[in-house]
Design a protein around this motif. Structure first.
Motif, PDB file in Angstrom:
ATOM      1  N   MET A   1      48.296  36.301  33.469  1.00 39.06           N
ATOM      2  CA  MET A   1      47.874  35.846  34.641  1.00 39.06           C
ATOM      3  C   MET A   1      46.275  36.144  34.583  1.00 39.06           C
ATOM      4  O   MET A   1      45.847  36.986  34.136  1.00 39.06           O
ATOM      5  CB  MET A   1      48.142  36.990  35.952  1.00 39.06           C
ATOM      6  CG  MET A   1      47.799  36.463  37.065  1.00 39.06           C
ATOM      7  SD  MET A   1      48.457  37.273  38.642  1.00 39.06           S
ATOM      8  CE  MET A   1      48.311  38.958  38.140  1.00 39.06           C
ATOM      9  N   SER A   2      45.667  34.999  34.813  1.00 34.07           N
ATOM     10  CA  SER A   2      44.168  34.881  34.312  1.00 34.07           C
ATOM     11  C   SER A   2      43.351  35.429  35.531  1.00 34.07           C
ATOM     12  O   SER A   2      43.837  35.628  36.705  1.00 34.07           O
ATOM     13  CB  SER A   2      43.772  33.387  34.291  1.00 34.07           C
ATOM     14  OG  SER A   2      43.897  32.620  35.408  1.00 34.07           O
TER      15      SER A   2
ATOM     16  N   PRO B   1      41.169  35.864  38.616  1.00 39.75           N
ATOM     17  CA  PRO B   1      40.554  34.937  39.829  1.00 39.75           C
ATOM     18  C   PRO B   1      38.937  34.686  39.791  1.00 39.75           C
ATOM     19  O   PRO B   1      38.213  35.197  39.156  1.00 39.75           O
ATOM     20  CB  PRO B   1      40.958  35.856  40.792  1.00 39.75           C
ATOM     21  CG  PRO B   1      40.632  37.205  40.494  1.00 39.75           C
ATOM     22  CD  PRO B   1      41.128  37.155  39.021  1.00 39.75           C
ATOM     23  N   LYS B   2      38.634  33.530  40.337  1.00 39.66           N
ATOM     24  CA  LYS B   2      37.446  33.173  40.845  1.00 39.66           C
ATOM     25  C   LYS B   2      37.191  34.357  42.135  1.00 39.66           C
ATOM     26  O   LYS B   2      37.947  34.507  42.638  1.00 39.66           O
ATOM     27  CB  LYS B   2      37.169  31.713  41.196  1.00 39.66           C
ATOM     28  CG  LYS B   2      37.642  30.696  40.122  1.00 39.66           C
ATOM     29  CD  LYS B   2      37.427  29.402  40.566  1.00 39.66           C
ATOM     30  CE  LYS B   2      38.752  29.049  41.172  1.00 39.66           C
ATOM     31  NZ  LYS B   2      38.721  27.720  41.639  1.00 39.66           N
TER      32      LYS B   2
ATOM     33  N   THR C   1      31.497  32.301  42.419  1.00 40.38           N
ATOM     34  CA  THR C   1      31.209  30.854  42.466  1.00 40.38           C
ATOM     35  C   THR C   1      30.597  30.729  43.779  1.00 40.38           C
ATOM     36  O   THR C   1      29.717  29.503  43.499  1.00 40.38           O
ATOM     37  CB  THR C   1      32.852  30.505  43.181  1.00 40.38           C
ATOM     38  OG1 THR C   1      33.421  31.073  44.253  1.00 40.38           O
ATOM     39  CG2 THR C   1      33.790  30.252  41.567  1.00 40.38           C
TER      40      THR C   1
ATOM     41  N   CYS D   1      45.147  42.639  45.640  1.00 37.19           N
ATOM     42  CA  CYS D   1      44.539  41.203  44.959  1.00 37.19           C
ATOM     43  C   CYS D   1      45.541  40.841  44.070  1.00 37.19           C
ATOM     44  O   CYS D   1      45.803  39.694  43.876  1.00 37.19           O
ATOM     45  CB  CYS D   1      43.198  41.718  44.359  1.00 37.19           C
ATOM     46  SG  CYS D   1      41.680  42.033  45.653  1.00 37.19           S
ATOM     47  N   SER D   2      46.103  41.911  43.308  1.00 43.06           N
ATOM     48  CA  SER D   2      47.226  41.330  42.281  1.00 43.06           C
ATOM     49  C   SER D   2      48.465  40.603  42.967  1.00 43.06           C
ATOM     50  O   SER D   2      49.011  39.623  42.309  1.00 43.06           O
ATOM     51  CB  SER D   2      47.594  42.729  41.405  1.00 43.06           C
ATOM     52  OG  SER D   2      46.645  43.142  40.867  1.00 43.06           O
TER      53      SER D   2
ATOM     54  N   MET E   1      47.295  37.112  43.770  1.00 45.15           N
ATOM     55  CA  MET E   1      47.200  36.447  42.321  1.00 45.15           C
ATOM     56  C   MET E   1      48.707  36.113  41.884  1.00 45.15           C
ATOM     57  O   MET E   1      49.063  34.906  41.689  1.00 45.15           O
ATOM     58  CB  MET E   1      46.479  36.985  41.329  1.00 45.15           C
ATOM     59  CG  MET E   1      44.941  37.277  41.944  1.00 45.15           C
ATOM     60  SD  MET E   1      44.155  38.440  40.828  1.00 45.15           S
ATOM     61  CE  MET E   1      44.756  37.933  39.091  1.00 45.15           C
TER      62      MET E   1
ATOM     63  N   GLY F   1      49.783  32.959  43.670  1.00 47.82           N
ATOM     64  CA  GLY F   1      49.171  31.622  43.489  1.00 47.82           C
ATOM     65  C   GLY F   1      47.810  31.646  44.113  1.00 47.82           C
ATOM     66  O   GLY F   1      47.140  30.587  43.633  1.00 47.82           O
ATOM     67  N   ALA F   2      47.357  32.973  44.431  1.00 46.04           N
ATOM     68  CA  ALA F   2      45.780  32.824  44.986  1.00 46.04           C
ATOM     69  C   ALA F   2      45.122  32.953  43.885  1.00 46.04           C
ATOM     70  O   ALA F   2      45.018  34.227  43.120  1.00 46.04           O
ATOM     71  CB  ALA F   2      45.893  33.979  45.781  1.00 46.04           C
ATOM     72  N   ASP F   3      44.123  31.878  43.398  1.00 42.05           N
ATOM     73  CA  ASP F   3      43.277  32.028  42.278  1.00 42.05           C
ATOM     74  C   ASP F   3      41.979  32.356  42.522  1.00 42.05           C
ATOM     75  O   ASP F   3      41.020  32.319  41.582  1.00 42.05           O
ATOM     76  CB  ASP F   3      43.547  30.684  41.468  1.00 42.05           C
ATOM     77  CG  ASP F   3      42.914  29.429  42.260  1.00 42.05           C
ATOM     78  OD1 ASP F   3      42.562  29.663  43.529  1.00 42.05           O
ATOM     79  OD2 ASP F   3      43.023  28.385  41.636  1.00 42.05           O
ATOM     80  N   ALA F   4      41.448  32.558  44.086  1.00 42.00           N
ATOM     81  CA  ALA F   4      40.106  32.935  43.986  1.00 42.00           C
ATOM     82  C   ALA F   4      40.142  33.962  45.478  1.00 42.00           C
ATOM     83  O   ALA F   4      41.047  33.727  46.268  1.00 42.00           O
ATOM     84  CB  ALA F   4      39.354  31.648  44.719  1.00 42.00           C
TER      85      ALA F   4
END
Length: 288
Positions: free
Chosen positions: A1-2, A4-5, A35, A247-248, A251, A254-257
């Motif tokens: 899992m990358s 997040p922004k 961002t 937060c994990s 993510m 599907g939450a990438d920010a």
């Protein structure tokens, strides 16, 4: 899992000491390459001028993408749009458009004579200028003035239809709260990004009181966990672990920010971001 922004919210300083704390907060979090960062209005529009000054200074000196909060409180339509034009002239091209809270001493928001009636009107006017990327607030738990959670979704849809580009949620304590809300938004035809608003718990008593004022339910397990942690002197460790886990979970769904409410206290936010894999950006030109 990358990783997040991330983006961060700051308060405008009201005195010299607070100015130093804001700058320390910016210096601590800027290396995480957000961002955008946003600067709030105080309740009832009380820090309007301070917000303008902080936004202009941050935009000019920090190199960050700065978004200014703008509300409908205690200003006519022309006065509000004049503030927006000032932001555009200063090079600030992003606005978080909000109705705003009632002025101190008043229980409900009342439009100023000649002012915007609500956030939908404000968003529409800002969108017509073509000058800004517009973000709006969203409420995964029922807003204290809303008739229902569905009414909150319907109102968000009205703001999106008026021209908003993204939404940022009020903070919440459990991932399921956001996920249920996101599902309702999809069902309502909302397709713009919805950023989860994350409040790292720097002070449990203060956070609990803030949640009660905002209508955010406090889970019993969280109350119990902090009660035990405070007795054992482990509140900071618990706060980091709980926030990173929340937060994990987001993510993984599907939450990438993620948007962090920093309260101008950056250390916990920084530690959570590091735990999520958001690490300082390295300037390769300065690496030997």
């Amino acid at each position: 899992m990358s990783a997040p922004k991330v983006s961060f919210e700051f308060f405008p300083p009201q005195n010299l000491q607070a100015s130093f704390r804001l700058w320390d907060t910016v210096q601590t979090l800027a290396p995480l390459d957000p961002t955008f960062v946003s600067v709030t209005y105080g309740a009832g529009g009380t820090t309007r001028d301070l917000t303008r000054e902080a936004v202009a200074t941050l935009h000019k000196s920090s190199g960050l993408n700065v978004a200014a909060h703008l509300t409908c409180v205690n200003a006519t339509k022309e006065e509000t749009l004049e503030i927006a034009r000032g932001f555009a002239k200063a090079g600030v091209k992003e606005i978080v458009a909000l109705r705003g809270d009632a002025p101190k001493g008043e229980s409900r928001f009342t439009p100023c004579a000649g002012g915007f009636e609500n956030s939908v009107e404000l968003v529409k006017a800002l969108a017509e200028t073509g000058d800004f990327k517009i973000r709006v607030g969203a409420y995964p738990d029922k807003h204290p003035e809303a008739a229902s959670t569905q009414a909150d979704v319907d109102w968000l849809k009205a703001k999106i239809d008026a021209g908003a580009d993204e939404a940022i949620t009020q903070f919440f304590f459990e991932a399921e709260t956001f996920l249920r809300f996101r599902d309702k938004c999809v069902k309502a035809g909302i397709t713009v990004p919805i950023l989860p608003g994350i409040l790292p718990i720097e002070n449990w008593k203060g956070t609990r009181n803030f949640a009660q004022r905002c209508g955010t339910p406090v889970p019993a397990w969280l109350e119990d966990a902090f009660s035990k942690a405070e007795r054992d002197g482990r509140s900071d460790l618990l706060a980091t672990a709980i926030c990173a886990e929340l937060c994990s979970e987001l993510m993984a769904e599907g939450a990438d920010a993620l948007h962090f409410y920093t309260l101008n206290r950056p250390e916990l936010t920084r530690d959570v971001c590091h735990a999520l894999g958001v690490t300082p950006k390295v300037d390769l030109q300065n690496v030997a």
